[in-house]
Motif scaffolding. Structure first.
Motif, mmCIF file in Angstrom:
data_model
loop_
_atom_site.group_PDB
_atom_site.id
_atom_site.type_symbol
_atom_site.label_atom_id
_atom_site.label_comp_id
_atom_site.label_asym_id
_atom_site.label_seq_id
_atom_site.Cartn_x
_atom_site.Cartn_y
_atom_site.Cartn_z
ATOM 1 N N THR A 477 0.853 -1.186 0.000
ATOM 2 C CA THR A 477 0.000 0.000 0.000
ATOM 3 C C THR A 477 0.889 1.236 0.000
ATOM 4 N N SER A 542 -3.118 3.369 -4.365
ATOM 5 C CA SER A 542 -4.074 3.476 -3.266
ATOM 6 C C SER A 542 -5.268 2.570 -3.522
ATOM 7 N N PRO A 543 -5.704 1.805 -2.516
ATOM 8 C CA PRO A 543 -6.881 0.941 -2.692
ATOM 9 C C PRO A 543 -8.206 1.681 -2.483
#
Length: 614
Positions: A477, A542-543
């Motif tokens: 991440t 970014s999720p």
């Protein structure tokens, strides 16, 4: 002493990148009016199908590209599409906002937002000035060019080349009249806008159908003999013949024409600037409008160059004169009326979002606060409307259409490139808390510096670990370090793409013909660009879920930036000088007023200034 200077410089730099809280965005940011999906499509189509279709088309076909103008519109449309895809994701990151300025303020910081907003204001000002001039040309063609003759006789201008040969008081009066109409109330002018757009679409359909009926494919295969015959027959000024055929001005003409034709596609931003973001389908509506406008441009440009040899086009009033050329005299008046309706709706479509943007920047304190003043229960920003309308009218009075159309393209291409850059870097940043009311104590201490900002200089690891993390990130991440890597690589890519664009724009033949120096430079630049792009690609994204995500990151935003930069390199030196002057004025306003009076600096809640007339 040195520490005090360091603290001052750091604090000043933090102000420039200070982000606005997303929870400060109000429903009343701008003209409070809600439109249906159909009305939004009408707004986008009506805004686009104005001077770009009825005036720019003729000038580009006659002097720059010839029949290959259809390719110019294809290239310009693809560039606009790439920019629009990036804008949709950018918009999706900030709920309740569809303004590139507000999104930039929330996500990228104050200075970045000011540059975007200031150049979008320039975009609208020039669009209004050009459209007003085009309106006068179209009306003048109906009455035998009497207005032009009278203006040249009574108010000639003996001024620099970028000014018009005559002061166009007709265009000035038209802009002021429509500004007053808009200031009287949105509902009163909205229905006029819909009627004019409907008439425009009907006339446009007539032009396309009847134009193909009267078209002649020979006009796409013209030779020097055809030009010599036209010179002997026609007394008015003909355009340059070039090499004849479908692409008479070669690849350079196609590229330069595409850069100018980008003017015709800047109107899709009017949709986003008009609606406050509570209508979810709007993110696809503007794409639909863009596709519809491209098809219209493609068809009309094909029709025009099939009806009239490109060097015989009357560029100030190309379509009405084209029907006169093929012997359809009565149709000329019908087309001219449609042109006037289209240009009127385009004028109104520009004034709506421009006044809204100026009001938003004034409420934030980046422009003079008086511009945010509204009157009466309608909350119409009369000061912003009349001041911007007066400035646009003065530009229409003094500047020639062709001299500022390129300036508008530069401003729009820069603004869209900044949006594409923002999308590129934001996808790789760690999670950002967009609400100011929910910050922790630690976040409050750091709030003046955006997460992953290049201003952060404190390393998280040694140099060797940083070099290793370029290709092998330590986390799946985004982290602060990976975000900084993407920022640095993105700025480097912009520099490399700018150099490559300049080389390809200035020496295209020498590059592709195998010149040892220039070809080597181009290949090395491509290798560097590929390598830096691969580094960005290796960083974690970014999720965070978004309503829309640009596909093929980081390639698509970089392609958008490259195409925009390459088109910008086609502009004239005069356009760049005027662009520099405009931005110098903007920076003077920002650093002299905006930094000290911004709401973020004074910690004031945004509120519009309302006044009821006596």
């Amino acid at each position: 002493m040195s520490r005090m200077v360091y603290q001052y410089v750091r604090q000043f730099g933090q102000k420039l990148v200070h982000r606005r809280g997303a929870d400060t965005i109000k429903e009343s940011d701008g003209l409070k009016i809600h439109l249906s999906a159909t009305e939004l499509v009408f707004l986008g189509v009506g805004r686009n199908l104005g001077a770009g279709l009825y005036i720019v088309l003729g000038a580009v076909a006659k002097y720059i590209a010839g029949p290959a103008i259809v390719i110019c519109f294809l290239v310009a449309g693809l560039s606009s599409l790439l920019s629009r895809l990036c804008y949709v994701e950018f918009d999706a990151r900030v709920p309740r906002s569809s303004s590139a300025y507000v999104c930039s303020y929330v996500m990228m910081g104050q200075l970045w937002a000011f540059v975007v907003g200031w150049n979008i204001i320039l975009l609208f000002l020039i669009a209004i000035a050009c459209t007003a001039r085009a309106w006068r040309y179209a009306f003048d063609s109906l009455i035998g060019d009497r207005i032009s003759q009278k203006l040249e006789e009574t108010v000639p201008l003996h001024a620099p080349y970028f000014l018009a040969t005559d002061a166009d008081f007709f265009a000035l009066g038209l802009v002021l009249l429509l500004a007053v109409l808009l200031a009287l109330g949105v509902p009163e002018s909205a229905w006029v806008y819909r009627v004019f757009t409907g008439i425009n679409l009907l006339v446009l359909s007539f032009i396309i159908v009847s134009g193909f009926i009267n078209g002649d494919l020979h006009n796409w295969k013209l030779t020097e003999q055809d030009y010599a015959l036209a010179t002997a027959v026609f007394s008015y000024s003909l355009g340059p013949p070039g090499a004849g055929g479908f692409v008479p001005f070669d690849f350079e003409g196609v590229v330069q024409g595409a850069a100018t034709c980008f003017y015709a596609f800047v109107g899709f931003a009017a949709i986003a600037a008009r609606e406050s973001g509570d209508l979810k389908p709007q993110r696809s509506i503007s794409l639909i409008s863009l596709l519809m406008c491209f098809l219209a441009y493609f068809a009309v440009s094909a029709v025009l160059t099939l009806m009239v040899p490109y060097y015989q086009i009357r560029h100030h009033s190309p379509l009405p004169e084209a029907f006169l050329h093929v012997g359809w005299g009565p149709a000329r008046c019908v087309v001219a009326v449609g042109v006037l309706c289209a240009l009127t709706s385009s004028l109104l479509g520009d004034m709506f979002p421009m006044s809204r943007l100026i009001r938003a920047m004034a409420e934030d304190g980046l422009l003079f606060r008086g511009l945010a003043r509204v009157y009466g229960h309608t909350k119409i920003p009369v000061v912003a409307i009349m001041s911007s309308g007066s400035l646009a009218g003065i530009m229409a009075l003094l500047f020639e259409f062709s001299h500022i159309a390129n300036l508008m393209a530069v401003a729009s291409l820069l603004a869209y490139s900044m949006v594409s850059f923002s999308v590129l870097v934001l996808r790789y940043q760690p999670g950002q808390n967009l609400s100011k009311s929910e910050k922790t104590e630690e976040e409050t201490e750091m709030e003046l510096v955006p997460v992953g900002s290049p201003l952060d200089s404190v390393p998280e690891a040694g140099t060797s670990n940083i070099l290793k993390s370029l290709w092998f990130p330590t986390s799946t991440t985004p982290t602060r370090k990976s975000g900084q890597i993407v920022y640095g690589c993105a700025f480097l890519l912009v520099l490399l793409l700018s150099i490559l664009s300049l080389v390809l724009a200035q020496w295209p033949r020498r590059v592709f013909s195998g010149d040892p120096v220039l070809t080597t430079v181009a290949v090395l630049l491509l290798l560097l660009i590929t390598g830096v792009t691969a580094i960005i690609w290796r960083q974690p994204q970014s999720p965070r879920p978004l309503m829309f995500r640009v596909p093929a990151l980081p390639v698509l935003p970089l392609v958008s930036i490259f195409v925009n930069l390459y088109l910008m390199m086609q502009m004239t030196s005069g356009a760049w000088i005027l662009f520099g002057i405009w931005n110098a004025i903007g920076f003077a306003i920002y650093f002299g007023y905006g930094v000290r009076h911004s709401l973020e600096e004074n910690n004031e809640p945004p509120a519009s200034t309302s006044q009821t007339p006596d």
